[in-house]
Design an enzyme around this catalytic site. Structure first.
Site, mmCIF file in Angstrom:
data_model
loop_
_atom_site.group_PDB
_atom_site.id
_atom_site.type_symbol
_atom_site.label_atom_id
_atom_site.label_comp_id
_atom_site.label_asym_id
_atom_site.label_seq_id
_atom_site.Cartn_x
_atom_site.Cartn_y
_atom_site.Cartn_z
ATOM 1 N N ASP A 98 -81.195 5.492 -4.235
ATOM 2 C CA ASP A 98 -80.369 6.620 -3.776
ATOM 3 C C ASP A 98 -79.035 6.219 -3.142
ATOM 4 O O ASP A 98 -78.181 7.071 -2.885
ATOM 5 C CB ASP A 98 -81.164 7.506 -2.798
ATOM 6 C CG ASP A 98 -81.753 6.729 -1.618
ATOM 7 O OD1 ASP A 98 -81.139 5.740 -1.172
ATOM 8 O OD2 ASP A 98 -82.836 7.131 -1.138
ATOM 9 N N HIS A 154 -84.257 -2.061 -7.659
ATOM 10 C CA HIS A 154 -84.552 -1.117 -8.746
ATOM 11 C C HIS A 154 -83.299 -0.388 -9.219
ATOM 12 O O HIS A 154 -83.400 0.636 -9.899
ATOM 13 C CB HIS A 154 -85.641 -0.122 -8.324
ATOM 14 C CG HIS A 154 -86.992 -0.750 -8.181
ATOM 15 N ND1 HIS A 154 -88.051 -0.158 -7.526
ATOM 16 C CD2 HIS A 154 -87.470 -1.952 -8.636
ATOM 17 C CE1 HIS A 154 -89.109 -0.961 -7.568
ATOM 18 N NE2 HIS A 154 -88.783 -2.047 -8.217
#
Ligand code: BJW
Ligand code: ZN
Length: 243
Positions: free
Chosen positions: A104, A119
């Protein structure tokens, strides 16, 4: 096993090398959904339909729809006291590495700089033809975005199940885990590999391990200190009154 915040504070103050591994729980208090658990994304969406290379090959429009929805949602969120406390901890510790599974970008927003996004990052896109990476904060990329350089199909710049992590980023994460004296494992269910194994790597190197989570995880038994509670409450307490 210790459950006191003061023991962890003491260990951190005496440690010159610290690594932190974070997961979706750190962004939960910002309103970003986690993956597992009662309100987790994988309760309503099947990971195999949306977060694998096979799913993208089968139906890129559906996968982009999912990521556009999440970009829209995450774009409205901001960092919380947990992200800010970790950015503060980085300023207090000489050798500090923040390893995050989160895509995010909220750790960056909070000011963390020694950061490994293992990731990937939801704001990145990568061309499936020429490999060119772009950073684009547009909430909606459309459901078949193409590369400005070669017109190839773009894909989200994240790591899906069955894909290898970027080898250089993984190398740096392993190195940080090997050399740290204290590792904090915060807000992750510790079920996704190879991230979950970083705690083992740190333990093998003699580090003290501490977990901060609302619930126990498969790695809890490995921990020296387990603090059960919200990351946004415990982490600020850890850095409070440091000097
Ligand atoms: C709070 C809180 C609050 C809530 N305060 N806490 C070895 C054995 C078995 C399987 C494998 C293996 N090696 C590889 C695999 C396969 C696979 C894997 O691990 N599968 C397992 C699920 C079984 N791994 C991979 O495929 C990885 N690739 C790889 O290893 O390549 C080599 C290889 C390939 C194939 C076979 C063998 C080797 C890649 C993994 C990529 C993961 N991708 C995702 C999606 C990213 C993009 C996107 O966002 O869409 O990453 S899946 C999803 O899970 C996301 C997350 O980063 C990741 C971890 O989730 P996280 O962060 O832990 O979230 P949750 O929701 O699970 O947990 C939240 C926690 O917070 C909970 O514990 C709450 O209690 C807590 N919490 N509020 C504190 N306020
Ligand atoms: Zn291209």
């Amino acid at each position: 096993m210790e459950t006191s915040i003061n023991s962890l504070k003491k260990a951190l103050k005496n440690a010159d090398r610290v690594a932190v591994l974070t997961g979706a729980g750190v962004s939960a208090e910002s309103g970003v959904p986690t993956f597992r658990g009662a309100d987790g994304l994988w309760k309503n969406y099947r990971a195999t339909d949306l977060a694998t290379p096979e799913a993208f090959a089968r139906n890129p429009e559906l996968v982009w729809e999912f990521y556009n929805w999440r970009r829209e949602l995450i774009g409205q969120k901001t960092c919380n006291p947990a992200h800010r406390a970790l950015a503060e901890l980085e300023r207090l510790i000489p050798d500090f590495t923040l390893i995050t599974q989160n895509v995010d970008g909220l750790h960056l927003l909070a000011g963390s700089r020694h950061l490994l996004e293992i990731h990937g990052n939801i704001w990145r896109a990568r061309c499936t033809r020429c490999g060119r990476e772009t950073l684009d904060r547009a909430p909606d990329m459309g459901n078949r975005p193409t590369c400005a350089a070669c017109c190839g199909l773009l894909r989200p710049g994240v790591v899906w199940f069955g894909e290898s992590l970027d080898p250089e980023i993984l190398r740096q994460a392993l190195e940080a885990a090997e050399r740290c004296r204290v590792m904090l494992v915060v807000g992750t269910s510790s079920v996704v590999q190879p991230a979950a194994s970083l705690a083992y790597t740190a333990k093998s190197g003699g580090a003290l391990l501490a977990e901060i989570n609302l619930a126990r995880t498969p790695n809890s038994d490995l921990m020296d200190i387990v603090l059960m509670g919200k990351a946004g409450e415990i982490l600020p307490e850890l850095v409070d009154g440091w000097t």
